[in-house]
Design a protein around this motif. Structure first.
Motif, short mmCIF file in Angstrom:
data_model
loop_
_atom_site.label_atom_id
_atom_site.label_comp_id
_atom_site.label_asym_id
_atom_site.label_seq_id
_atom_site.Cartn_x
_atom_site.Cartn_y
_atom_site.Cartn_z
N GLY A 1 -3.95 -4.07 -4.20
CA GLY A 1 -3.64 -2.40 -3.80
C GLY A 1 -1.68 -2.56 -4.20
N HIS A 2 -1.92 -1.30 -3.72
CA HIS A 2 -0.60 -0.18 -4.16
C HIS A 2 0.64 -1.52 -3.32
CE1 HIS A 2 2.40 2.34 -5.92
NE2 HIS A 2 3.05 1.79 -5.07
N VAL A 3 1.71 -0.95 -3.55
CA VAL A 3 3.11 -2.18 -2.88
C VAL A 3 3.03 -1.33 -1.46
CG1 VAL A 3 5.04 -0.58 -4.16
CG2 VAL A 3 5.03 -2.58 -3.07
N ASP A 4 3.61 -2.47 -0.78
CA ASP A 4 4.16 -1.80 1.20
C ASP A 4 2.77 -0.61 1.31
OD1 ASP A 4 6.46 -2.25 0.81
OD2 ASP A 4 7.42 0.21 0.40
N HIS A 5 1.27 -0.65 1.01
CA HIS A 5 0.46 -0.28 1.69
C HIS A 5 0.01 -0.92 2.41
CE1 HIS A 5 -0.68 3.47 -1.31
NE2 HIS A 5 0.43 2.93 -0.93
N GLY A 6 0.28 -2.17 3.11
CA GLY A 6 -0.05 -3.06 4.06
C GLY A 6 -0.69 -4.42 3.74
N LYS A 7 -1.11 -4.72 2.22
CA LYS A 7 -1.89 -5.96 2.26
C LYS A 7 -1.27 -7.43 3.25
CE LYS A 7 -0.27 -5.66 -2.38
NZ LYS A 7 0.63 -5.02 -2.19
N THR A 8 -0.01 -7.50 2.58
CA THR A 8 0.45 -8.95 4.31
C THR A 8 0.17 -8.51 5.55
OG1 THR A 8 2.35 -8.92 2.00
CG2 THR A 8 2.66 -10.25 3.76
N SER A 9 0.44 -7.24 6.02
CA SER A 9 0.57 -6.83 7.25
C SER A 9 -0.88 -7.43 7.26
CB SER A 9 0.84 -5.52 7.28
OG SER A 9 2.21 -5.49 7.43
N ILE B 1 -8.66 1.53 3.91
CA ILE B 1 -8.12 2.82 4.04
C ILE B 1 -7.22 2.30 5.05
CG2 ILE B 1 -8.23 5.37 5.05
CD1 ILE B 1 -10.46 5.25 2.89
N ASN B 2 -5.93 2.08 4.82
CA ASN B 2 -4.90 1.39 5.92
C ASN B 2 -3.91 2.39 6.63
OD1 ASN B 2 -3.76 -0.75 7.48
ND2 ASN B 2 -1.95 -0.96 6.00
N LYS B 3 -3.18 2.16 7.87
CA LYS B 3 -1.87 2.61 8.01
C LYS B 3 -3.02 4.52 9.13
CE LYS B 3 1.65 1.68 4.87
NZ LYS B 3 3.27 1.54 4.91
N ILE B 4 -3.72 3.76 9.51
CA ILE B 4 -4.55 5.10 10.47
C ILE B 4 -3.65 5.67 11.18
CG2 ILE B 4 -6.94 5.38 9.62
CD1 ILE B 4 -8.08 3.96 11.62
N ASP B 5 -3.23 4.76 11.66
CA ASP B 5 -2.19 5.36 13.17
C ASP B 5 -1.33 5.89 13.13
OD1 ASP B 5 0.18 2.82 13.00
OD2 ASP B 5 -1.23 2.96 11.42
N LYS B 6 -1.19 6.74 11.75
CA LYS B 6 0.14 7.08 11.48
C LYS B 6 -0.31 8.85 11.48
CE LYS B 6 3.34 4.98 8.07
NZ LYS B 6 3.88 5.08 7.91
N VAL C 1 -8.60 1.44 8.86
CA VAL C 1 -8.04 0.15 9.68
C VAL C 1 -6.66 0.67 9.27
CG1 VAL C 1 -9.48 -1.06 8.43
CG2 VAL C 1 -7.64 -0.73 7.33
N SER C 2 -6.28 -0.51 10.61
CA SER C 2 -4.43 0.09 11.16
C SER C 2 -4.32 -1.46 11.37
CB SER C 2 -4.02 0.81 12.37
OG SER C 2 -3.13 0.39 12.63
N ALA C 3 -3.02 -1.95 10.13
CA ALA C 3 -3.36 -3.44 10.38
C ALA C 3 -2.16 -3.66 11.20
CB ALA C 3 -2.33 -3.98 9.00
N ILE C 4 -2.10 -2.39 12.40
CA ILE C 4 -0.24 -2.90 13.15
C ILE C 4 -1.76 -2.80 14.32
CG2 ILE C 4 1.60 -1.95 14.37
CD1 ILE C 4 2.01 -2.29 11.63
P1 GDP Z 1 2.62 -4.90 1.14
O1 GDP Z 1 2.99 -4.38 0.30
O2 GDP Z 1 1.03 -4.16 0.65
O3 GDP Z 1 2.09 -6.16 1.55
O4 GDP Z 1 2.62 -3.82 2.68
P2 GDP Z 1 3.54 -4.54 3.98
O5 GDP Z 1 2.20 -5.52 4.38
O6 GDP Z 1 4.27 -5.07 3.84
O7 GDP Z 1 3.92 -3.02 4.00
C1 GDP Z 1 4.88 -2.40 4.40
C2 GDP Z 1 4.59 -1.49 5.60
O8 GDP Z 1 3.80 -0.90 5.97
C3 GDP Z 1 5.39 -2.34 6.29
O9 GDP Z 1 6.92 -1.90 7.46
C4 GDP Z 1 4.42 -2.28 7.28
O10 GDP Z 1 4.76 -2.75 8.64
C5 GDP Z 1 4.59 -0.92 7.30
N1 GDP Z 1 2.53 -1.12 7.88
C6 GDP Z 1 1.18 -2.30 7.21
N2 GDP Z 1 0.19 -1.98 7.37
C7 GDP Z 1 0.47 -0.43 8.40
C8 GDP Z 1 -0.57 0.01 9.82
O11 GDP Z 1 -1.47 0.06 9.32
N3 GDP Z 1 0.76 1.43 10.10
C9 GDP Z 1 1.63 1.65 10.56
N4 GDP Z 1 2.13 2.51 11.16
N5 GDP Z 1 2.45 0.84 9.69
C10 GDP Z 1 1.82 -0.50 8.67
#
Ligand code: GDP
Length: 646
Positions: free
Chosen positions: A153-161, A252-257, A288-291
């Motif tokens: 996935g794209h950077v910062d989309h939440g792969k690592t989380s 589809i991530n970050k649905i908590d936002k 999903v929400s990784a948080i």
């Molecule tokens: P990666 O670059 O795809 O590995 O993205 P990261 O996992 O590093 O996430 C990038 C940012 O998005 C971080 O600040 C995470 O805390 C935030 N983030 C990731 N997943 C979620 C989510 O499901 N909800 C919210 N609110 N923030 C998230």
């Protein structure tokens, strides 16, 4: 208990007048493990061997040689000193350095000089170039195995989380102060079933492995942030996954936002042929929400469902096959490699070949730091005990013993060297070669990657390229189209898809350029769309002929002619100007007439083989397929090369 006196392999080998390594090999074939044999052979076995010696003689006296062997390697195999081997060669009128490769004929002659016979091994290029992803043949021992999942996935989309959340909540930690360690992969258990996650997110790692011929992933989970939608690396990831032929699912991530818009993401994805099931498509999409963890269980459930449908299987009793996920050098523990076992069961103390290094499994750890005695299919393990650090994508196999492993490692090193050499010579698909390849049936499609400065022009080029009417039976395939400079990932995709890269108004990043150069990937830059399309049309119709030019290198004059043994004639020459190069083209000119046009087969300077020789020096030249040299002849060396297209 009475311990019987033992005979050492060396003593026995001496008695039979054969190399001890060969005796070890034969013993292994007879069922005596090399390790055991090394500590000595009991009298009874020794006597049996003596009785069998006449029958075994031929086998013992046959040395198996790799297709390419140097003087030093041959000496090692024969258990002689290199000087002894060199002496035999000198007796035949040849002077060889230790690292020089021997022609088969000469190697056989040396072997027979020591009272042995040579047998040639088939070249094993596949030892390095791993087989393409294949569905394993179903055998009786086949059993279901866990699916192997990669997150893209794209950077910062939440792969690592997402990977972290799954690991934290689903991996039970060890009870006493154990710490989960990052070994590049982990397994989780859900509903009593296992899932293996590769935890180096991003498609760079994924493609780098594929570029080396390794495919370990079954399912790719594409993470798309619901507040951001489809972004350039999302598209790259989709194309990488499609190209690899793995099952693609979307999280589809970050649905908590509060600003999350799931519907919009679903809508955007349909443009890339990813249509959700409830819209009549086939792509599984899970919000999903990784948080908060919402939807993660559902995602895991869906992964298991896909695994059930796809019915991933492996045979734990088959010969071991594995692939390196990552590797590093640890100060205390030496080379460490995380390997995903794909077939068979790896055991502690196994002697292994990994890429072109080898070792013994001294310890095996899982991602929780537990010591394992054995590891079956889809299990990631960290292995301690290798001699060197392998590369991600390297294959692991188990050898029957140390001498076998050493031999395989040597073969792989040789094959790798050969492969590298061939690779440098072999060109990948070039636009001007397209027609010839298409004609020769090698390619039924022209694959292209389009990169442009703005999406508008990328789209316009993509549409125009797809509208080109190709000759019959030929397809034009746009593997990937995106905005931005040509990057490493584009070049890697071009390498695996055998595609040509068309760059419109964008730069080629230095790293990408370096890889393209070494891999022979055709990257073409354009500023005018019409020219780009024109080139493709011309290529398809075979009009883009390459142009060649001749480059003069130097001239030598023959001053003496030497006839050596074995029918070899050498022209003792003096270089008048420029340089003479081994392997380059050459003409022999006699009284102003060209009497020969061919290649410089060998070049020597004071009995040493050299690659080139400069003006003012004497040398021995041997032209390919020519012996009728005369004093006074001139040898003109030149090079033919393809004109650079601009
Ligand atoms: P990666 O670059 O795809 O590995 O993205 P990261 O996992 O590093 O996430 C990038 C940012 O998005 C971080 O600040 C995470 O805390 C935030 N983030 C990731 N997943 C979620 C989510 O499901 N909800 C919210 N609110 N923030 C998230």
């Amino acid at each position: 208990m009475e311990t019987m006196a033992k005979v050492s392999v060396q003593e026995l080998a001496k008695e039979f007048e054969v190399p001890s390594n060969r005796l070890l090999q034969v013993l292994t074939e007879l069922g005596v493990p090399a390790d055991a044999a090394k500590s000595g052979i009991d009298q009874e076995t020794a006597d049996t061997l003596r009785e069998m010696a006449t029958d075994l003689g031929d086998e013992l006296r046959t040395i198996v040689l790799p297709p390419q062997i140097t003087v030093r390697e041959l000496a090692q195999t024969l258990e002689r000193t290199p000087t002894e081997v060199q002496k035999v060669l000198m007796g035949e009128g040849h002077l060889f350095t230790l690292t020089q490769k021997l022609e088969k004929e000469l190697a056989e002659l040396v072997v027979s000089e020591f009272g042995l016979t040579a047998r040639w091994q088939e070249p094993q290029a596949q030892a390095v170039v791993a087989p393409k992803a294949k569905k394993a043949l179903k055998t009786a021992g086949m059993q279901p195995r866990p699916p192997v999942v990669t997150i893209l996935g794209h950077v910062d989309h939440g792969k690592t989380s997402l990977l972290d959340y799954i690991r934290k909540t689903k991996v039970t930690e060890r009870e006493f102060g154990g710490i989960t360690q990052h070994i590049g992969a982990y397994q989780v258990e859900t509903d009593g079933k296992l899932i293996t996650f590769l935890d180096t997110p991003g498609h760079a790692a994924f493609t780098a492995m594929r570029a080396r011929g390794a495919q370990v992933t079954d399912i790719a989970v594409l993470v798309v942030a619901a507040d951001d939608g489809v972004m350039p690396q999302t598209i790259e990831a989709i194309n990488h996954a499609k190209n690899a032929g793995v099952v693609l699912m979307v999280a589809i991530n970050k649905i908590d936002k509060p600003e999350a818009n799931v519907e919009k993401v679903r809508q955007m994805l349909t443009e890339y042929e990813l249509v959700p099931e409830d819209w009549g498509g086939k792509t599984i999409m899970v919000p999903v929400s990784a948080i908060t963890g919402e939807g993660v269980d559902k995602l895991l459930e869906m992964i298991l469902l896909v695994a059930e449908v796809e019915d991933y299987q492996a045979d734990p009793s088959a010969p071991v096959e594995g692939t390196v996920i990552e590797a590093k050098l640890d100060k205390g523990r030496g080379p460490l490699a995380t390997v995903l076992i794909q077939q068979g069961t790896l055991k502690r103390s196994d002697i292994i070949n990994v890429g072109n290094t080898m070792g013994k499994v001294r310890a095996m750890l899982d991602h929780k730091g537990n010591q394992l005695d054995k590891a079956g299919p889809a299990t990631p393990v960290e292995i301690i005990g290798l001699q060197n650090v392998p590369l991600a994508g390297d294959r692991l196999t188990v050898a029957s013993g140390e001498s076998m492993a050493r031999q395989i490692a040597q073969e792989r090193q040789n094959a790798e060297r050969e492969e590298k050499f061939k690779h440098q010579q072999k060109k990948k698909l070039k636009l001007e070669d397209v027609y010839r390849h298409l004609e020769s049936d090698q390619f039924k499609e022209l694959a292209v990657i389009i990169k442009g400065d703005v999406w508008g022009s990328v789209e316009a080029i993509r549409d125009a390229v797809m509208n080109i009417e190709p000759p019959e039976n030929i397809d034009i395939l746009v593997v990937h189209a995106g905005v931005g400079n040509v990057n490493e990932s584009d070049v890697q995709l071009a390498s695996v898809a055998n595609a040509v890269i068309l760059a419109f108004n964008v730069k080629v990043e230095p790293k990408a350029e370096a890889i393209a150069k070494s891999d022979g990937i055709d990257v073409r830059s354009y500023k005018i769309i019409y020219e780009l399309l024109n080139d493709i049309e011309k290529a398809l119709r075979g009009l883009l002929e390459p142009e060649y030019e001749e480059v003069y290198c130097g001239t030598a004059e023959i001053r003496a002619v030497f006839k050596l043994s074995r029918g070899i004639t050498v022209a003792g020459s003096y270089v008048l100007d420029g340089k003479i190069y081994r392997g380059y083209n050459a003409r022999l000119i006699r009284e102003g007439e060209v009497v020969y046009d061919g290649k410089v087969a060998s070049l020597r300077h004071i009995k040493e083989d050299v690659r080139e020789i400069a003006a003012g020096y004497e040398c021995g030249i041997n032209l390919d397929d020519f012996t009728a040299y005369k004093v006074g002849d001139k040898i003109e060396c030149y090079q033919v090369r393809q004109k650079e297209l601009d």
